[in-house]
Scaffold this motif. Structure first.
Motif, PDB file in Angstrom:
ATOM      1  N   ASN A   1      17.362  16.580  -7.205  1.00  0.00           N
ATOM      2  CA  ASN A   1      16.987  15.305  -7.803  1.00  0.00           C
ATOM      3  C   ASN A   1      18.189  14.765  -8.584  1.00  0.00           C
ATOM      4  O   ASN A   1      18.436  15.207  -9.704  1.00  0.00           O
ATOM      5  CB  ASN A   1      15.771  15.476  -8.716  1.00  0.00           C
TER       6      ASN A   1
ATOM      7  N   THR B   1      16.748  11.611 -13.110  1.00  0.00           N
ATOM      8  CA  THR B   1      15.458  11.813 -13.762  1.00  0.00           C
ATOM      9  C   THR B   1      14.890  10.431 -14.017  1.00  0.00           C
ATOM     10  O   THR B   1      15.518   9.604 -14.671  1.00  0.00           O
ATOM     11  CB  THR B   1      15.613  12.564 -15.092  1.00  0.00           C
ATOM     12  N   GLY B   2      13.695  10.190 -13.482  1.00  0.00           N
ATOM     13  CA  GLY B   2      13.139   8.849 -13.525  1.00  0.00           C
ATOM     14  C   GLY B   2      13.424   8.114 -12.237  1.00  0.00           C
ATOM     15  O   GLY B   2      14.258   8.537 -11.423  1.00  0.00           O
ATOM     16  N   CYS B   3      12.734   6.991 -12.053  1.00  0.00           N
ATOM     17  CA  CYS B   3      12.881   6.250 -10.795  1.00  0.00           C
ATOM     18  C   CYS B   3      12.617   4.774 -11.029  1.00  0.00           C
ATOM     19  O   CYS B   3      11.574   4.395 -11.580  1.00  0.00           O
ATOM     20  CB  CYS B   3      11.921   6.795  -9.743  1.00  0.00           C
TER      21      CYS B   3
ATOM     22  N   TRP C   1       7.203   5.282 -17.547  1.00  0.00           N
ATOM     23  CA  TRP C   1       7.676   5.587 -16.195  1.00  0.00           C
ATOM     24  C   TRP C   1       8.075   4.289 -15.480  1.00  0.00           C
ATOM     25  O   TRP C   1       7.388   3.286 -15.539  1.00  0.00           O
ATOM     26  CB  TRP C   1       6.586   6.285 -15.401  1.00  0.00           C
TER      27      TRP C   1
ATOM     28  N   VAL D   1      16.005   5.558 -16.252  1.00  0.00           N
ATOM     29  CA  VAL D   1      16.626   6.432 -15.261  1.00  0.00           C
ATOM     30  C   VAL D   1      17.779   7.158 -15.937  1.00  0.00           C
ATOM     31  O   VAL D   1      18.649   6.521 -16.533  1.00  0.00           O
ATOM     32  CB  VAL D   1      17.173   5.649 -14.037  1.00  0.00           C
TER      33      VAL D   1
ATOM     34  N   CYS E   1      12.057  11.954  -7.659  1.00  0.00           N
ATOM     35  CA  CYS E   1      12.701  10.647  -7.783  1.00  0.00           C
ATOM     36  C   CYS E   1      13.066  10.185  -6.381  1.00  0.00           C
ATOM     37  O   CYS E   1      12.994  10.964  -5.430  1.00  0.00           O
ATOM     38  CB  CYS E   1      13.959  10.705  -8.666  1.00  0.00           C
ATOM     39  N   ASP E   2      13.439   8.928  -6.237  1.00  0.00           N
ATOM     40  CA  ASP E   2      13.943   8.465  -4.953  1.00  0.00           C
ATOM     41  C   ASP E   2      15.467   8.594  -4.979  1.00  0.00           C
ATOM     42  O   ASP E   2      16.129   8.005  -5.843  1.00  0.00           O
ATOM     43  CB  ASP E   2      13.550   7.012  -4.686  1.00  0.00           C
TER      44      ASP E   2
ATOM     45  N   GLN F   1      17.292   5.112  -4.936  1.00  0.00           N
ATOM     46  CA  GLN F   1      16.887   4.033  -5.822  1.00  0.00           C
ATOM     47  C   GLN F   1      18.112   3.186  -6.192  1.00  0.00           C
ATOM     48  O   GLN F   1      19.259   3.529  -5.889  1.00  0.00           O
ATOM     49  CB  GLN F   1      16.217   4.590  -7.073  1.00  0.00           C
TER      50      GLN F   1
END
Length: 269
Positions: A27, A30-32, A54, A58, A86-87, A90
């Protein structure tokens, strides 16, 4: 719109995974920024040390490729998932190119299988690397066709049309692809399931994988709030279905299987 972008340093990046046949996950963030209302990964809030909700933060693991170069030499072979919480493609990936650099590292160890899961057509940027990799597949997360639904529930993600176009481009270039129908959102996904299957077939995806909606991670309120904006008249029925969803998913699976006569379909329900 992301309101907090923070550059951080990670101690490790190639993490053991508890997902089925996947040994490792990576990942880069952290976050998306996709900010999906239904996302199960919002449990990461407890580790993020942020006051942002959320989808509004990011944290960028700027040393991830360097850490991976050291870790991968010591790891046993296995499947690496990009990414689980996460993506990897992104919006901030355009600036930092962490996923691209990570793929460049893994490509030097071609006995590792790589499974990339995304909602973004940005992955086409890295087609040059993907074509050189011996064992890679790409899944696109698609659970609907409605642009208004995407605007409310997946505000930072590219359109479904762009996802299918990217899937087709990858398949034409010899990359194995699949459609990850997740989450299967009761009363919503069922409207588009035939179209999703047909789109996967036209895009030369190898298979579809259907997964249920996870409501054990703090996403219930955002889902209901989204439905109240999108289609308030179905909220009551949706709540009823989610009280005992097994019967609903069982019936939907039977319907899907009737459609999947020329493409493989797998289910978690």
């Amino acid at each position: 719109m992301v309101e907090e972008v923070r550059e951080i340093f990670c101690k490790g990046i190639l993490s053991r995974s508890g997902i089925g046949s996947v040994e490792y996950s990576i990942n880069p963030f952290t976050g998306c920024s996709h900010g999906c209302a239904y996302c199960y990964a919002r449990f990461m809030l407890r580790y993020a040390r942020t006051k942002q909700p959320w989808g509004k933060f990011v944290h960028v693991k700027i040393n991830a490729p360097t850490v991976l170069m050291k870790e991968i030499k010591r790891k046993k072979l296995g499947t690496v998932l990009l990414s689980s919480v996460c993506d990897p493609y992104q919006e901030l990936e355009k600036r930092y190119e962490l996923t691209r650099k990570i793929l460049q590292v893994i490509s030097k160890y071609n006995n590792f299988k790589v499974d990339i899961l995304t909602k973004s057509d940005l992955i086409i940027r890295d087609l040059d690397i993907l074509k050189k990799m011996r064992n890679v597949e790409v899944g696109f997360s698609i659970s609907h066709f409605d642009e208004e639904f995407r605007r409310i529930f997946e505000p930072g993600a590219p359109s479904v049309e762009r996802r299918f176009e990217a899937l087709n481009t990858l398949a034409k270039n010899g990359i194995d692809t699949y459609v990850f129908v997740a989450p299967v959102i009761p009363l919503i996904t069922e409207r588009d399931v035939e179209g999703i299957v047909e789109g996967a077939e036209r895009g030369n995806a190898r298979y579809l994988f259907f997964d249920t909606l996870n409501i054990k991670c703090g996403n219930w309120k955002p889902i209901i709030a989204g439905l109240e904006k999108y289609e308030p008249e179905i909220v009551e029925e949706f709540v009823e279905v989610m009280e005992e969803p097994e019967s609903y998913y069982r019936q939907l699976k039977a319907r899907i299987l009737k459609k999947c006569d020329s493409i493989d379909c797998s289910f978690t329900f």
